[in-house]
Design a protein around this motif. Structure first.
Motif, short mmCIF file in Angstrom:
data_model
loop_
_atom_site.label_atom_id
_atom_site.label_comp_id
_atom_site.label_asym_id
_atom_site.label_seq_id
_atom_site.Cartn_x
_atom_site.Cartn_y
_atom_site.Cartn_z
N GLN A 146 0.83 -1.22 0.00
CA GLN A 146 0.00 0.00 0.00
C GLN A 146 0.86 1.26 0.00
O GLN A 146 0.50 2.27 -0.63
CB GLN A 146 -0.93 0.01 1.22
CG GLN A 146 -1.86 -1.20 1.32
CD GLN A 146 -2.71 -1.39 0.09
OE1 GLN A 146 -3.08 -0.44 -0.59
NE2 GLN A 146 -3.05 -2.64 -0.20
N CYS A 147 2.00 1.23 0.68
CA CYS A 147 2.91 2.39 0.68
C CYS A 147 3.47 2.63 -0.71
O CYS A 147 3.59 3.79 -1.15
CB CYS A 147 4.03 2.17 1.68
SG CYS A 147 3.52 2.24 3.42
N LEU A 152 3.31 5.95 -5.67
CA LEU A 152 3.10 6.12 -7.11
C LEU A 152 1.96 7.11 -7.39
O LEU A 152 2.06 7.94 -8.30
CB LEU A 152 2.80 4.76 -7.76
CG LEU A 152 3.95 3.75 -7.73
CD1 LEU A 152 3.51 2.41 -8.31
CD2 LEU A 152 5.15 4.30 -8.49
N TRP A 153 0.87 7.01 -6.60
CA TRP A 153 -0.23 7.97 -6.76
C TRP A 153 0.24 9.39 -6.46
O TRP A 153 -0.08 10.33 -7.21
CB TRP A 153 -1.38 7.59 -5.84
CG TRP A 153 -2.35 6.62 -6.44
CD1 TRP A 153 -2.42 5.28 -6.21
CD2 TRP A 153 -3.38 6.91 -7.38
NE1 TRP A 153 -3.43 4.71 -6.94
CE2 TRP A 153 -4.05 5.70 -7.68
CE3 TRP A 153 -3.81 8.07 -8.01
CZ2 TRP A 153 -5.11 5.62 -8.56
CZ3 TRP A 153 -4.89 8.01 -8.90
CH2 TRP A 153 -5.52 6.80 -9.17
N GLY A 154 0.99 9.57 -5.40
CA GLY A 154 1.48 10.90 -5.06
C GLY A 154 2.42 11.46 -6.11
O GLY A 154 2.34 12.64 -6.46
N LEU A 155 3.31 10.61 -6.63
CA LEU A 155 4.22 11.06 -7.68
C LEU A 155 3.46 11.44 -8.94
O LEU A 155 3.80 12.42 -9.62
CB LEU A 155 5.25 9.96 -7.99
CG LEU A 155 6.32 9.72 -6.92
CD1 LEU A 155 7.17 8.52 -7.29
CD2 LEU A 155 7.20 10.95 -6.75
N GLY A 156 2.41 10.66 -9.26
CA GLY A 156 1.62 10.96 -10.45
C GLY A 156 0.89 12.30 -10.34
O GLY A 156 0.92 13.11 -11.29
N SER A 208 -1.02 10.58 0.03
CA SER A 208 -1.50 9.42 -0.73
C SER A 208 -1.27 8.12 0.03
O SER A 208 -2.14 7.23 0.05
CB SER A 208 -0.80 9.37 -2.10
OG SER A 208 -1.07 10.53 -2.85
N ILE A 209 -0.10 8.00 0.66
CA ILE A 209 0.17 6.81 1.47
C ILE A 209 -0.81 6.72 2.64
O ILE A 209 -1.34 5.64 2.95
CB ILE A 209 1.63 6.82 1.96
CG1 ILE A 209 2.59 6.64 0.79
CG2 ILE A 209 1.85 5.72 3.00
CD1 ILE A 209 4.05 6.78 1.18
N LEU A 213 -3.44 3.65 3.06
CA LEU A 213 -3.43 2.78 4.24
C LEU A 213 -4.73 2.87 5.01
O LEU A 213 -5.21 1.86 5.56
CB LEU A 213 -2.26 3.16 5.14
CG LEU A 213 -0.86 2.78 4.66
CD1 LEU A 213 0.20 3.37 5.58
CD2 LEU A 213 -0.71 1.26 4.58
N SER A 214 -5.33 4.06 5.06
CA SER A 214 -6.57 4.23 5.83
C SER A 214 -7.75 3.50 5.21
O SER A 214 -8.75 3.26 5.91
CB SER A 214 -6.90 5.73 5.95
OG SER A 214 -5.89 6.41 6.66
N LEU A 215 -7.67 3.16 3.94
CA LEU A 215 -8.75 2.40 3.31
C LEU A 215 -8.79 0.96 3.81
O LEU A 215 -9.84 0.30 3.72
CB LEU A 215 -8.60 2.43 1.79
CG LEU A 215 -8.75 3.80 1.13
CD1 LEU A 215 -8.45 3.70 -0.36
CD2 LEU A 215 -10.14 4.35 1.36
#
Length: 462
Positions: A146-147, A152-156, A208-209, A213-215
């Protein structure tokens, strides 16, 4: 429509404040004496890093200030009904996190409850935390996965923002995109874009991490009733910013008008205004706030029809707290403006305008106000962090925001019993402290840069 917009009192004031800041920036851009200090702030790395952090907090507060009520299906009737629950756009974005309740305490990223329960008196498996895992051995691998996905989501998202900014820079300066990218990465721009983007990428990756993780887990654990702590601290951001900004919006008219009038007119006008703010300063603020909050509670209890939902009652108390803090905190700025006006009114251009018969209020607007505005700006940014901390203190003693509202003060207040437990439940207090500390330290760092840039004495020394 499938929803109905709801504008609460604090929402309207927050929108007005954002609009006022936008108008001020447009106005300041047309005047070199205001552009120069902001350019100086833009060249300070630490100040712009703090600004990015504050902007992220402001974006969360703005999303949490867009309230609406969802439509409720009522069979085949043509009339549309709406839910009594008022939610925000941020609630919808964090909906899976805010709706996952456990039975009681659970530690951060835990799969089992923090206390023993049930007939066997054992640590039971959580209902939502790690529910997708079949065994505890899979937890470390899943957290790492998940991290990575969150990174990757944050970088995108950060890369998309970077491309938009670079494209806008290339278009405005008539340069190629490659030239703008090399200048930003090499730190050769007048505006410190490189630290801004580094901070933005870090915040987006961390955010994003955290959301990823909270999901699947309770990132910061749960409280006594099983509510997610991460959801509570995110929702508390709006309360802290409302206290720090809306109070300023209430305070400024009193301080500006009375301070400049006292310094410019003098005589009996000055005596009356000094008597007013001296008397108000002598009243203990906590007593005045307590009496006002209790009076508001009685009014809400006697007029339930005017506050039909819990959100409206909580917002009314928050708005009342902002008004009370604004009424009790304008005296210090009023003294500063009076002293500065006494100095400015002796300037030659003010004396010339008076001799030519220019109306007094026109002199105040055209000559006095622009020359004291730097004091207003410095005081506002310096007082912001103090007001955020004041909310925590007032909520801790029980005269702050409504107990049903999300606020760091309420979290700290409820953590008193958590710390008295054995074993100690430390994560609610720790989470509120980290978020409040981040907001306050960012506000203080940015306030120091604003003071250095706008204070004429510091500017002349540099």
């Amino acid at each position: 429509m499938s929803f109905q917009w709801v504008i609460l009192g604090t929402d309207a004031l927050l929108y007005a404040l954002f609009l006022s800041v936008l108008i001020f920036l447009i106005w300041a851009r047309r005047h070199e004496q205001w552009r120069a200090p902001w350019r100086q702030i833009g060249r300070r790395r630490l100040a712009m890093v703090a600004f990015v952090v504050l902007a992220m907090f402001a974006l969360i507060a703005l999303l949490d200030s867009m309230h609406f009520r969802s439509a409720v299906k009522q069979g085949d009737h043509q009339q549309r009904y709406y839910s009594a629950d008022v939610v925000s756009v941020l609630d919808r974005l964090l909906a899976p996190i805010g709706e996952q309740y456990e039975k009681t305490y659970s530690a951060p990223l835990a799969m089992y409850s923090f206390v023993k329960s049930g007939p066997t008196h054992t640590y039971s498996r959580l209902k939502y935390g790690g529910r997708h895992l079949s065994s505890y051995d899979q937890k470390s691998t899943d957290i790492l996965k998940q991290c990575i996905l969150g990174t990757l989501w944050g970088l995108g998202i950060g890369l998309a923002v970077f491309i938009l900014v670079v494209s806008a820079q290339a278009w405005s300066k008539n340069k190629s995109i490659n030239q703008c990218v090399l200048q930003i990465l090499g730190g050769k721009t007048q505006f410190v874009w490189r630290p801004i983007f580094i901070t933005l990428f870090c915040l987006l990756i961390i955010g994003s991490i955290a959301i990823k993780l909270s999901l699947y887990y309770h990132l910061l654990g749960t409280d006594k009733v099983g509510a997610d702590i991460f959801y509570q601290v995110i929702k508390s951001i709006r309360t802290g910013l409302v206290i720090g900004t809306v109070t300023t919006l209430v305070m400024l008219p009193f301080a500006l008008l009375l301070g400049m009038m006292a310094g410019f007119f003098g005589g009996w006008v000055d005596d009356i205004i000094q008597y007013i703010y001296t008397t108000l300063s002598s009243v203990p603020g906590v007593l005045l706030i307590s009496a006002s909050v209790l009076s508001l509670q009685v009014f809400i209890s006697n007029h339930p029809a005017q506050f039909p939902t819990i959100s409206q009652r909580a917002d009314a108390r928050l708005l009342a707290l902002c008004l009370i803090l604004g009424v009790t905190s304008w005296t210090a700025l009023c003294r500063l403006l009076r002293a500065e006006t006494l100095k400015v009114r002796e300037m030659d251009y003010v004396r010339a305008a008076t001799a030519l018969g220019v109306q007094r209020f026109r002199i105040i607007l055209r000559h006095i106000f622009p020359n004291v505005l730097h004091i207003v700006l410095i005081t506002v940014v310096l007082d912001f962090s103090a007001l955020v901390l004041a909310e925590a203190v007032l909520s801790y003693v029980g005269v702050g925001v409504d107990p049903s509202s999300f606020s760091w003060g309420n979290m700290i207040n409820s953590s008193r019993l958590d710390l008295a437990r054995e074993p100690t439940v430390w994560w609610p207090l720790f989470s509120a402290f980290i978020f409040m500390f981040t907001l306050v330290i960012a506000a203080n760092l940015f306030a120091d840069a604003v003071r250095d840039a706008f204070d004429p004495r510091l500017r002349d020394a540099n």
